[in-house]
Design a protein around this motif. Structure first.
Motif, short mmCIF file in Angstrom:
data_model
loop_
_atom_site.label_atom_id
_atom_site.label_comp_id
_atom_site.label_asym_id
_atom_site.label_seq_id
_atom_site.Cartn_x
_atom_site.Cartn_y
_atom_site.Cartn_z
N GLY A 1 0.82 -1.20 0.00
CA GLY A 1 0.00 0.00 0.00
C GLY A 1 0.86 1.26 0.00
N LYS A 2 0.23 2.38 -0.28
CA LYS A 2 0.95 3.66 -0.29
C LYS A 2 1.26 4.07 1.14
CE LYS A 2 -1.12 5.34 -4.59
NZ LYS A 2 -1.91 6.43 -5.23
N THR A 3 2.50 4.45 1.37
CA THR A 3 2.93 4.82 2.72
C THR A 3 3.56 6.22 2.71
OG1 THR A 3 5.11 3.78 2.39
CG2 THR A 3 3.35 2.42 3.34
N ASN A 4 3.54 6.83 3.87
CA ASN A 4 4.17 8.14 4.06
C ASN A 4 4.92 8.07 5.38
OD1 ASN A 4 4.83 10.86 4.64
ND2 ASN A 4 3.10 11.58 3.41
N VAL A 5 6.21 7.86 5.30
CA VAL A 5 7.03 7.66 6.49
C VAL A 5 7.01 8.88 7.41
CG1 VAL A 5 9.36 7.10 7.32
CG2 VAL A 5 8.52 6.09 5.19
N GLU A 6 6.89 10.06 6.82
CA GLU A 6 6.93 11.29 7.62
C GLU A 6 5.66 11.48 8.43
OE1 GLU A 6 7.75 14.46 4.98
OE2 GLU A 6 9.81 13.82 4.54
N GLU A 7 4.52 11.02 7.90
CA GLU A 7 3.24 11.25 8.56
C GLU A 7 2.71 10.03 9.32
OE1 GLU A 7 0.48 12.72 5.71
OE2 GLU A 7 1.67 14.51 5.21
N GLU A 8 3.18 8.85 8.97
CA GLU A 8 2.68 7.62 9.57
C GLU A 8 3.71 7.01 10.51
OE1 GLU A 8 -0.18 6.07 5.91
OE2 GLU A 8 1.93 5.49 5.95
N GLY A 9 3.23 6.33 11.51
CA GLY A 9 4.13 5.62 12.42
C GLY A 9 4.68 4.36 11.77
N ILE A 10 5.72 3.79 12.36
CA ILE A 10 6.37 2.61 11.80
C ILE A 10 5.41 1.43 11.73
CG2 ILE A 10 7.28 1.94 14.06
CD1 ILE A 10 8.92 1.39 10.58
N GLU B 1 2.15 1.49 11.31
CA GLU B 1 1.20 1.70 10.22
C GLU B 1 1.86 1.44 8.87
OE1 GLU B 1 -2.05 5.05 8.66
OE2 GLU B 1 -0.76 5.45 10.41
N VAL B 2 3.11 1.89 8.75
CA VAL B 2 3.86 1.66 7.50
C VAL B 2 4.04 0.16 7.27
CG1 VAL B 2 6.08 1.94 6.35
CG2 VAL B 2 5.03 3.89 7.53
N MET B 3 4.46 -0.56 8.32
CA MET B 3 4.72 -1.99 8.21
C MET B 3 3.45 -2.78 7.89
SD MET B 3 7.93 -2.44 8.53
CE MET B 3 8.05 -4.21 8.80
N SER B 4 2.30 -2.29 8.37
CA SER B 4 1.04 -3.01 8.12
C SER B 4 0.62 -2.92 6.66
CB SER B 4 -0.06 -2.45 9.02
OG SER B 4 -0.45 -1.16 8.60
N LYS B 5 1.15 -1.93 5.94
CA LYS B 5 0.80 -1.77 4.53
C LYS B 5 1.76 -2.52 3.60
CE LYS B 5 -1.40 2.79 5.06
NZ LYS B 5 -1.37 4.20 4.64
N LEU B 6 2.70 -3.26 4.18
CA LEU B 6 3.65 -4.03 3.38
C LEU B 6 3.30 -5.52 3.42
CD1 LEU B 6 7.00 -2.37 4.57
CD2 LEU B 6 5.51 -1.68 2.67
N LEU B 7 3.57 -6.21 2.32
CA LEU B 7 3.34 -7.65 2.26
C LEU B 7 4.57 -8.37 2.79
CD1 LEU B 7 1.24 -9.78 1.14
CD2 LEU B 7 2.86 -10.06 -0.74
N HIS B 8 4.37 -9.21 3.81
CA HIS B 8 5.47 -9.95 4.43
C HIS B 8 5.42 -11.42 4.03
CE1 HIS B 8 6.22 -6.37 6.88
NE2 HIS B 8 4.91 -6.33 7.12
N ASP B 9 6.48 -12.16 4.38
CA ASP B 9 6.52 -13.57 4.03
C ASP B 9 5.38 -14.36 4.69
OD1 ASP B 9 7.56 -13.21 6.54
OD2 ASP B 9 9.32 -14.47 6.25
N SER B 10 5.03 -13.98 5.91
CA SER B 10 3.91 -14.66 6.59
C SER B 10 2.60 -14.41 5.85
CB SER B 10 3.80 -14.19 8.04
OG SER B 10 3.62 -12.79 8.10
#
Length: 244
Positions: A114-123, A125-134
């Motif tokens: 998903g689209k993330t904004n590191v400056e405005e979002e917490g870590i 929230e950013v990590m939840s928008k990424l697809l992980h191996d699990s």
């Protein structure tokens, strides 16, 4: 007096023996019958029914095997049929184990971060928008459960022993190959059934959508998958002998 005493002892012994016989007593310490309660009787009936079904299935299977054997042994020309049947079985096994290229109807599940904004979002929230191996593992399992007969991620053919781990911005598989986002997950099977299963409430694909990852599902009349690049040599397991 002595005779009366002996008669009395014999009389008592006869009464005891008669009582034991009337109670169906076995002098070896084993009763000749067993009283079953309602639950035990029901279980016995069910077990008998299962045994009857198993016997019927075995008879049917035995009949089919005997018929096939008779077909093979009728004359020498059947040897060609045996070879063709063996080749057909090997081909089927190759499709299921991923050693052959396959094609068929199915779905294409497209997933991207998903689209993330590191400056405005917490870590978090950013990590939840990424697809992980699990996430990948759970999606693959959902597709298998839904009836997918063959699966590939981008150009990587997924086989029953496939494993996936995070490798920075990539998903790395057991044979060392890596695939990057966006992920096109191809699944051969009943398109409607596969799509309905992965979109039902509580599915992991639904969770990815709630986490604001990009998810798109397309149906396809023809999906072509490459053979696996994973090692298919068997080193440790072997066929178990049932009666061993």
């Amino acid at each position: 007096m002595k005779n009366s005493k002996d008669f009395f002892l014999v009389f008592i012994a006869a009464i005891i023996l008669g009582a034991l016989i009337s109670m169906n007593f076995n002098f070896k310490g084993i009763q000749s019958y067993e009283q079953l309660n309602t639950t035990q009787y029901q279980n016995a009936v069910e077990e008998r029914a299962i045994l009857y079904t198993d016997i019927a299935n075995l008879k049917e299977n035995n009949s089919e095997i005997r018929q096939k054997f008779n077909d093979y042994t009728k004359n020498d020309t059947q040897k060609e049929k045996i070879v063709e049947d063996i080749k057909a079985q090997i081909s089927d096994y190759g499709m299921f184990t991923g050693t052959k290229q396959v094609e068929g109807r199915g779905i294409i599940l497209k997933i991207n971060d998903g689209k993330t904004n590191v400056e405005e979002e917490g870590i978090d929230e950013v990590m939840s928008k990424l697809l992980h191996d699990s996430d990948m593992a759970l999606v693959l399992n959902e597709l298998r459960k839904a009836g997918a007969e063959a699966i590939s991620v981008n150009n990587h053919r997924v086989v029953p022993w496939s494993g996936a781990v995070c490798a920075w911005a990539f998903i790395q598989f057991d044979d060392g190959t890596m695939e990057s986002a966006p992920f096109n997950i191809y699944a051969i099977g009943d398109p409607e059934k596969l799509k309905a299963a992965i979109l039902e409430d509580g599915s992991h694909v639904r969770e990815l959508m709630l986490r604001k990852l990009y998810v798109e599902i397309d149906e396809s009349d023809k999906i072509t998958m490459p053979p696996t690049t994973a090692n298919t040599n068997v080193k440790y397991m072997k066929t178990a002998e049932a009666n061993k």
